[in-house]
Scaffold this active site. Structure first.
Site, PDB file in Angstrom:
ATOM      1  N   SER A 189      -5.480 -21.466  -0.370  1.00  0.00           N
ATOM      2  CA  SER A 189      -6.900 -21.477  -0.757  1.00  0.00           C
ATOM      3  C   SER A 189      -7.690 -20.721   0.308  1.00  0.00           C
ATOM      4  CB  SER A 189      -7.393 -22.927  -0.843  1.00  0.00           C
ATOM      5  OG  SER A 189      -7.349 -23.506   0.455  1.00  0.00           O
ATOM      6  N   ASP A 201      -5.256 -18.867  -4.009  1.00  0.00           N
ATOM      7  CA  ASP A 201      -5.721 -19.932  -4.900  1.00  0.00           C
ATOM      8  C   ASP A 201      -7.261 -19.938  -4.903  1.00  0.00           C
ATOM      9  OD1 ASP A 201      -5.489 -22.166  -6.550  1.00  0.00           O
ATOM     10  OD2 ASP A 201      -5.299 -23.589  -4.877  1.00  0.00           O
ATOM     11  N   SER A 203      -2.534 -30.755 -10.870  1.00  0.00           N
ATOM     12  CA  SER A 203      -1.367 -31.326 -11.563  1.00  0.00           C
ATOM     13  C   SER A 203      -0.495 -32.223 -10.699  1.00  0.00           C
ATOM     14  CB  SER A 203      -0.517 -30.207 -12.154  1.00  0.00           C
ATOM     15  OG  SER A 203      -1.203 -29.662 -13.247  1.00  0.00           O
ATOM     16  N   SER A 204      -1.055 -32.728  -9.615  1.00  0.00           N
ATOM     17  CA  SER A 204      -0.293 -33.719  -8.860  1.00  0.00           C
ATOM     18  C   SER A 204      -0.163 -34.983  -9.697  1.00  0.00           C
ATOM     19  CB  SER A 204      -0.979 -34.036  -7.527  1.00  0.00           C
ATOM     20  OG  SER A 204      -0.633 -33.058  -6.572  1.00  0.00           O
ATOM     21  N   ASP A 256      -0.772 -29.812  -4.896  1.00  0.00           N
ATOM     22  CA  ASP A 256      -1.169 -29.878  -3.485  1.00  0.00           C
ATOM     23  C   ASP A 256      -1.217 -31.338  -3.027  1.00  0.00           C
ATOM     24  OD1 ASP A 256      -2.188 -29.422  -0.985  1.00  0.00           O
ATOM     25  OD2 ASP A 256      -4.105 -28.615  -1.612  1.00  0.00           O
TER      26      ASP A 256
HETATM   27  P1  13P Z   1      -3.788 -31.325  -7.022  1.00  0.00           P
HETATM   28  O1  13P Z   1      -4.959 -31.786  -6.192  1.00  0.00           O
HETATM   29  O2  13P Z   1      -3.615 -32.172  -8.246  1.00  0.00           O
HETATM   30  O3  13P Z   1      -2.533 -31.255  -6.229  1.00  0.00           O
HETATM   31  O4  13P Z   1      -4.098 -29.858  -7.546  1.00  0.00           O
HETATM   32  C1  13P Z   1      -3.923 -28.749  -6.721  1.00  0.00           C
HETATM   33  C2  13P Z   1      -4.484 -27.515  -7.341  1.00  0.00           C
HETATM   34  O5  13P Z   1      -4.754 -27.436  -8.523  1.00  0.00           O
HETATM   35  C3  13P Z   1      -4.684 -26.344  -6.451  1.00  0.00           C
HETATM   36  O6  13P Z   1      -5.402 -25.314  -7.072  1.00  0.00           O
END
Ligand code: 13P
Length: 349
Positions: free
Chosen positions: A50, A83, A225-226, A268
């Site tokens: 990021s 990102d 998507s965590s 992440d």
């Molecule tokens: P999480 O916070 O669900 O891991 O998502 C990470 C993400 O989408 C990074 O762009």
């Protein structure tokens, strides 16, 4: 192996019917954890940074670490991705550094907080696509707005505030020519996504399926998507942490997404939880320790375990040796001659 175009990596994933985890990094141990997992499971992988990560680690440190990862693991295809780029300049700087993929998140204005208009999003994303494709670099766009905030980037609020409209997704893909598209289906960044196990009222897999039907050539991306597994939450709380009860995106929903066009899955938070839990445990149980390696080694191992598991669950495991990298200059030719176009109208002809 040189860094691979994310487009190639995702095209291969589409052929093989699997998804590829895109894991965020800020430091050496996280990069090592990902590479250990990729090596163990023989997985192609997307490593992403990021703006906050690039600032924290300093661009050159981070990029040289990725180059080291590629050099040390020649059998693993690695794409390096920006990102949530907030502007043309952010994406351009990543491309000039050598990233093989960028996300232009034009769903928000340059402040990374305020939702933009559709036309503003199209305009800035198209500008990035033109610049990136000329250089063989992949572009991910975003339509709809994700919930939550990550590294200071995000509109906040619930994932349901700005769900992607499939008609707009099609028009956006047509007007910008992005390779991959992040869509808002109710997920959000961070640990606090859902207050109970999500069902169709809060996690809109039907929207995702509708978009895939109309955009079969655009790789879909699931952000936020965590899965926020309870065991990782428990370790943190057992050793002095104070996480409130929360739910993430169940792996079976991600697998349903993968069967319906999702090729890139951003993770992440799960890794952050694993690292923090492992560090807390060491410091709690052995407060006399002060050598960072005493807690960074278990932290790296804990992240590696999560990443390896996700690689297996997303289906990328075992696919590292399926292909050799196409030079970025060749990919640029493919964009120029139209053979790599994803525009729905053009591609349908
Ligand atoms: P999480 O916070 O669900 O891991 O998502 C990470 C993400 O989408 C990074 O762009």
């Amino acid at each position: 192996m040189p860094l691979v175009s994310m487009r190639q990596l995702l095209d291969e994933a589409a052929k093989g019917g699997y998804g590829v985890g895109a894991f965020n990094v800020n430091d050496m141990e996280q990069i090592q954890a990902i590479m250990m997992a990729a090596k163990e499971t023989k997985s192609p992988v997307i490593v992403q940074a990021s703006r906050g990560a690039r600032q924290f680690a300093e661009d050159l440190y981070l990029f040289k670490l990725i180059q080291a990862a590629a050099e040390l693991n020649p059998e693993i295809p690695i794409a390096m991705h920006q990102d949530h780029g907030n502007s043309f300049e952010t994406c351009k700087s990543a491309i000039l550094l050598g990233y093989t993929s960028v996300m232009m998140d034009g769903s928000l204005k340059e402040d990374g907080k305020t939702p933009s208009t559709f036309d503003e999003n199209v305009e800035v994303t198209k500008k990035v696509v033109d610049y990136a494709h000329e250089r063989g670099v992949t572009v991910e766009g975003e339509i709809g707005v994700l919930g939550g905030v990550e590294d200071g980037h995000g509109a906040g609020g619930s994932g349901l505030d700005h769900i992607t409209d499939p008609d707009q997704a099609v028009e956006f893909a047509e007007r910008t020519g992005v390779d991959a598209l992040a869509i808002a289906i109710g997920t959000s960044h961070g640990a606090y996504k859902f207050t109970k196990k999500p069902d169709g009222s809060v996690l809109k897999m039907d929207v995702l399926m509708a978009i895939h039907k109309r955009l079969p050539n655009t790789h879909l991306v699931m952000h936020g998507s965590s899965s926020v597994p309870k065991d990782l939450q428990d370790v943190i709380n057992q050793y002095g942490g104070k996480l409130k009860e929360t739910w993430g995106v169940p792996v079976e929903e991600i697998q349903l997404g993968i069967r319906n066009g999702v090729r890139k899955i951003n993770v992440d938070t799960d890794n952050r939880l694993a690292i923090t839990g492992a560090i807390r445990k060491v410091l709690w149980e052995t407060p006399e320790k002060f050598d960072p390696r005493d807690y960074m080694k278990p932290a790296r191992e804990a992240m590696k375990k999560v990443v390896a598991l996700r690689m297996t669950q997303f289906g990328q495991a075992g696919h590292a040796g399926d292909y050799s990298p196409i030079a970025i200059t060749e990919i640029a030719k493919g964009y120029k001659d139209g053979s790599l176009t994803t525009r729905p109208l053009v591609a349908a002809k």
